[in-house]
Design a protein around this motif. Sequence first.
Motif, mmCIF file in Angstrom:
data_model
loop_
_atom_site.group_PDB
_atom_site.id
_atom_site.type_symbol
_atom_site.label_atom_id
_atom_site.label_comp_id
_atom_site.label_asym_id
_atom_site.label_seq_id
_atom_site.Cartn_x
_atom_site.Cartn_y
_atom_site.Cartn_z
ATOM 1 N N ALA A 200 8.253 7.376 -28.888
ATOM 2 C CA ALA A 200 9.163 6.334 -29.380
ATOM 3 C C ALA A 200 9.973 7.219 -30.377
ATOM 4 C CB ALA A 200 8.435 5.260 -30.130
ATOM 5 N N LEU A 201 9.405 7.865 -31.182
ATOM 6 C CA LEU A 201 10.396 8.472 -32.102
ATOM 7 C C LEU A 201 11.521 9.468 -31.626
ATOM 8 C CD1 LEU A 201 7.730 9.274 -34.912
ATOM 9 C CD2 LEU A 201 9.542 7.535 -34.910
ATOM 10 N N GLU A 202 10.987 10.171 -30.120
ATOM 11 C CA GLU A 202 12.142 10.686 -29.588
ATOM 12 C C GLU A 202 13.351 10.122 -29.333
ATOM 13 O OE1 GLU A 202 10.378 13.052 -26.595
ATOM 14 O OE2 GLU A 202 8.989 14.044 -27.841
ATOM 15 N N ILE A 203 12.971 8.798 -28.853
ATOM 16 C CA ILE A 203 14.193 7.869 -28.370
ATOM 17 C C ILE A 203 15.015 7.043 -29.549
ATOM 18 C CG2 ILE A 203 13.247 5.706 -27.987
ATOM 19 C CD1 ILE A 203 14.143 6.321 -25.024
ATOM 20 N N ALA A 204 14.044 7.172 -30.524
ATOM 21 C CA ALA A 204 14.584 6.079 -31.714
ATOM 22 C C ALA A 204 15.755 6.761 -32.433
ATOM 23 C CB ALA A 204 13.535 5.618 -32.466
#
Length: 238
Positions: A200-204
Amino acid sequence: MTNLLDVSGLRLDYGRTMAVKGIDLAVPPGSVVCLIGANGAGKTTTMRGLSGLLRAAGGTVRFEGTDITNAPAHRIARLGIRQVPEGRQVFAEMTVDENLRLGGLQVPNPQEFRNRRERVLARFPRLQERLTQQAGLLSGGEQQMLALGRALMGAPRLLLLDEPSMGLAPLFVEEIFRIIADLKREGTTILLVEQNAQAALEIADYAYVLESGRITLHGPGAQIADDPKVVAAYLGGH
Ligand code: ATP
């Protein structure tokens, strides 16, 4: 730039249990914003508050500047906020196609409806192959795609995704994040709740950490992913 969604001091209770204790968050148009946190932190409760399934005990929710705090869920959906709920919740007895069609019920123009259905089926070839199958017989990953496809039939201005990768086999998890990345590239605005904090943090673009109903940390996705507290608590301590 004005935010698409602006949440200020939102409080959500279950009877005397305060689940969300006054949170602020903002979702700019075209961005992916994620909300991470442990089990029971209040992530699903927040999503349900935003989609009108739960009444706010306090605070305000604004969508494109319009106050939608405690607006009925159908009005919020009509404004273009679509939720893909935790656990997917497709209509198990209905076919894949019937589920998709329900997602586009409010589309007044038949040609537009057909176009959207074509686009969804092009995005999810597995659904195309299983159009006449009962939704309840699909695998978990396929049901997640159906739930997403159903939401996309509404051409959402804001997509609320609650734990889309939960309980899925690794290949499906990868596929779900690939689809989220595609949607982001196309400019869809997404609020994403995930236990899979790493992906999630990679895409956010931006992330909020929710702990016991309060936002304890927020910042650009990459910055949150590097935060030692986040690494220790949500990224396996590496
Ligand atoms: P999970 O990842 O487990 O879904 P979450 O962060 O989404 O967790 P919520 O489901 O929003 O957490 O729950 C927040 C708090 O509210 C928890 O303490 C939970 O026990 C409580 N809660 C959730 N649903 C209800 C309910 N229907 N009635 C009473 N309390 C509830």
